[in-house]
Design an enzyme around this catalytic site. Sequence first.
Site, PDB file in Angstrom:
ATOM      1  CB  SER A 140      40.243   5.445  -3.065  1.00  0.00           C
ATOM      2  OG  SER A 140      40.416   4.172  -2.502  1.00  0.00           O
ATOM      3  CE1 TYR A 166      43.440   2.714  -5.347  1.00  0.00           C
ATOM      4  CE2 TYR A 166      43.351   3.822  -7.473  1.00  0.00           C
ATOM      5  CZ  TYR A 166      42.732   3.385  -6.303  1.00  0.00           C
ATOM      6  OH  TYR A 166      41.394   3.630  -6.115  1.00  0.00           O
ATOM      7  CE  LYS A 170      41.799   7.260  -7.358  1.00  0.00           C
ATOM      8  NZ  LYS A 170      40.999   8.022  -8.337  1.00  0.00           N
TER       9      LYS A 170
HETATM   10  C1  WQD Z   1      38.503  -7.018  -0.882  1.00  0.00           C
HETATM   11  C2  WQD Z   1      38.707  -8.170   0.110  1.00  0.00           C
HETATM   12  C3  WQD Z   1      40.920  -9.093   0.040  1.00  0.00           C
HETATM   13  C4  WQD Z   1      40.482 -10.676  -4.067  1.00  0.00           C
HETATM   14  C5  WQD Z   1      41.000  -2.038  -3.293  1.00  0.00           C
HETATM   15  C6  WQD Z   1      41.589  -0.663  -3.349  1.00  0.00           C
HETATM   16  C7  WQD Z   1      40.515   0.377  -3.173  1.00  0.00           C
HETATM   17  C8  WQD Z   1      39.404   0.213  -4.176  1.00  0.00           C
HETATM   18  C9  WQD Z   1      38.906  -1.237  -4.211  1.00  0.00           C
HETATM   19  C10 WQD Z   1      40.371   0.272  -6.417  1.00  0.00           C
HETATM   20  C11 WQD Z   1      40.068  -8.120   0.820  1.00  0.00           C
HETATM   21  C12 WQD Z   1      39.899 -10.113  -0.419  1.00  0.00           C
HETATM   22  C13 WQD Z   1      40.258 -10.040  -2.859  1.00  0.00           C
HETATM   23  C14 WQD Z   1      40.694 -12.078  -4.098  1.00  0.00           C
HETATM   24  C15 WQD Z   1      40.421 -12.153  -1.718  1.00  0.00           C
HETATM   25  N1  WQD Z   1      39.765   0.820  -5.395  1.00  0.00           N
HETATM   26  N2  WQD Z   1      40.218 -10.771  -1.702  1.00  0.00           N
HETATM   27  N3  WQD Z   1      40.651 -12.763  -2.906  1.00  0.00           N
HETATM   28  O1  WQD Z   1      41.711  -4.326  -1.312  1.00  0.00           O
HETATM   29  O2  WQD Z   1      39.548  -3.634  -0.132  1.00  0.00           O
HETATM   30  O3  WQD Z   1      40.405  -2.245  -2.026  1.00  0.00           O
HETATM   31  O4  WQD Z   1      40.032  -2.146  -4.317  1.00  0.00           O
HETATM   32  O5  WQD Z   1      39.791  -0.342  -7.293  1.00  0.00           O
HETATM   33  O6  WQD Z   1      41.116   1.653  -3.319  1.00  0.00           O
HETATM   34  O7  WQD Z   1      42.499  -0.521  -2.269  1.00  0.00           O
HETATM   35  O8  WQD Z   1      39.467  -4.513  -2.472  1.00  0.00           O
HETATM   36  O9  WQD Z   1      38.403  -6.267  -3.818  1.00  0.00           O
HETATM   37  O10 WQD Z   1      40.942  -6.191  -3.712  1.00  0.00           O
HETATM   38  O11 WQD Z   1      39.662  -6.948  -1.722  1.00  0.00           O
HETATM   39  O12 WQD Z   1      40.391 -12.815  -0.657  1.00  0.00           O
HETATM   40  O13 WQD Z   1      40.916 -12.704  -5.172  1.00  0.00           O
HETATM   41  O14 WQD Z   1      38.697  -9.391  -0.614  1.00  0.00           O
HETATM   42  O15 WQD Z   1      41.927  -9.709   0.859  1.00  0.00           O
HETATM   43  O16 WQD Z   1      39.876  -8.604   2.144  1.00  0.00           O
HETATM   44  P1  WQD Z   1      40.357  -3.734  -1.382  1.00  0.00           P
HETATM   45  P2  WQD Z   1      39.642  -6.001  -3.019  1.00  0.00           P
END
Ligand code: WQD
Length: 357
Positions: A140, A166, A170
């Site tokens: 990841s 998590y 990884k």
């Molecule tokens: C994306 C963007 C949030 C939800 C994580 C893991 C990564 C991978 C994918 C695990 C960010 C914003 C999110 C919400 C929001 N694997 N957001 N409101 O954090 O980039 O990565 O998930 O599954 O290893 O680290 O993904 O989808 O959580 O967030 O504003 O309700 O959307 O702040 O900018 P992230 P995400």
Amino acid sequence: QPLPPLLKMHILVTGAAGFIGSHTVLELLNAGYTVLCIDNFANAISVTDEHGNAISLKRVAEITGKPVPFENVDVCDEAALEKVFSSNKFDGVIHLAALKAVGESVAKPLQYYSNNLVASLNLIQMCLKYNVKNFVFSSSATVYGPPAELPITEKSPTGQGITNPYGQTKYMMEQILIDVGKANPEWNVILLRYFNPVGAHKSGLIGEDPKGIPNNLMPYVSQVAIGKLPVLTIYGDQFDTVDGTGVRDYIHVVDLAKGHVKAFDRIKAVGSVGTEIYNLGTGVGYSVRQMVDALKKVSGRDIPVKIGVPRPGDVASVYCDPSLAHEKLGWRAENGLEEMCADLWNWQTKNPQGFSN
Ligand code: WQD
């Protein structure tokens, strides 16, 4: 370069019933690989039929018209895993099984370290015992921590500032596999660093079916669009980005799945690759607002949003340079934002309750 005659490869796919797993199994079958799928359904609810078969994999069989052998096995269960390896001849493994909720991992670190690491160590032991030398691992972008530079390349530093168990699991798994690869030079280890997988197969028959409230952005946004959730909370709009909201490298899950096939194609073509690491992303970053607007456009639905506080550890921008995978795997993402949102919406509207329709 031309591939050698299509030698059949039989692949064990762990975590096969999940979002990445089901799409990866589909592309493996389409590419002429045969598979054995295992999953313990830890990460999903009610996704089995009355016979205990994974609905997502039944649908993969429906789409491909090919058999999708499946066993309900927990990779942490050594005896069950031994049975799988002693009754099959695998040419390789794609290891996707893991708990993956970032927030949950902060609250339950021991569950994450024991599940994600023990499962992987069991699997590596079995591969050594049964002489399975080709190991493709679901890693990841989170291993990069807060990016030291953008775009992120495979040479960017890793392991610094990872803010959750998590992500640590990884990173630790990468280190373990790199060391196992060094100790066993005949092994081929390919670490695939996923950026943000979104979307669904064009048929709309398989897709992301998060249990409970989605942690990730796009399943949440599509549930707001379809009216299952009332409003999207944007976690911060004061970041140093195009519009203040977080920027990420979203990649269509079908492109991601094809990256796994290309990894095995390379092993087949080259024979001995040692240990290689690839970013699987598009190289293009989109902000939360841009993603919301893209789904609005595709769905024609309103998507109410409100601004909340940034999540601890969230960074402004994450996107990669995917050129190494193009150069060495002959792979690149082919789907853009439009397709990601159109395919996500197609899945969402066809399966308002996910697989438990
Ligand atoms: C994306 C963007 C949030 C939800 C994580 C893991 C990564 C991978 C994918 C695990 C960010 C914003 C999110 C919400 C929001 N694997 N957001 N409101 O954090 O980039 O990565 O998930 O599954 O290893 O680290 O993904 O989808 O959580 O967030 O504003 O309700 O959307 O702040 O900018 P992230 P995400």
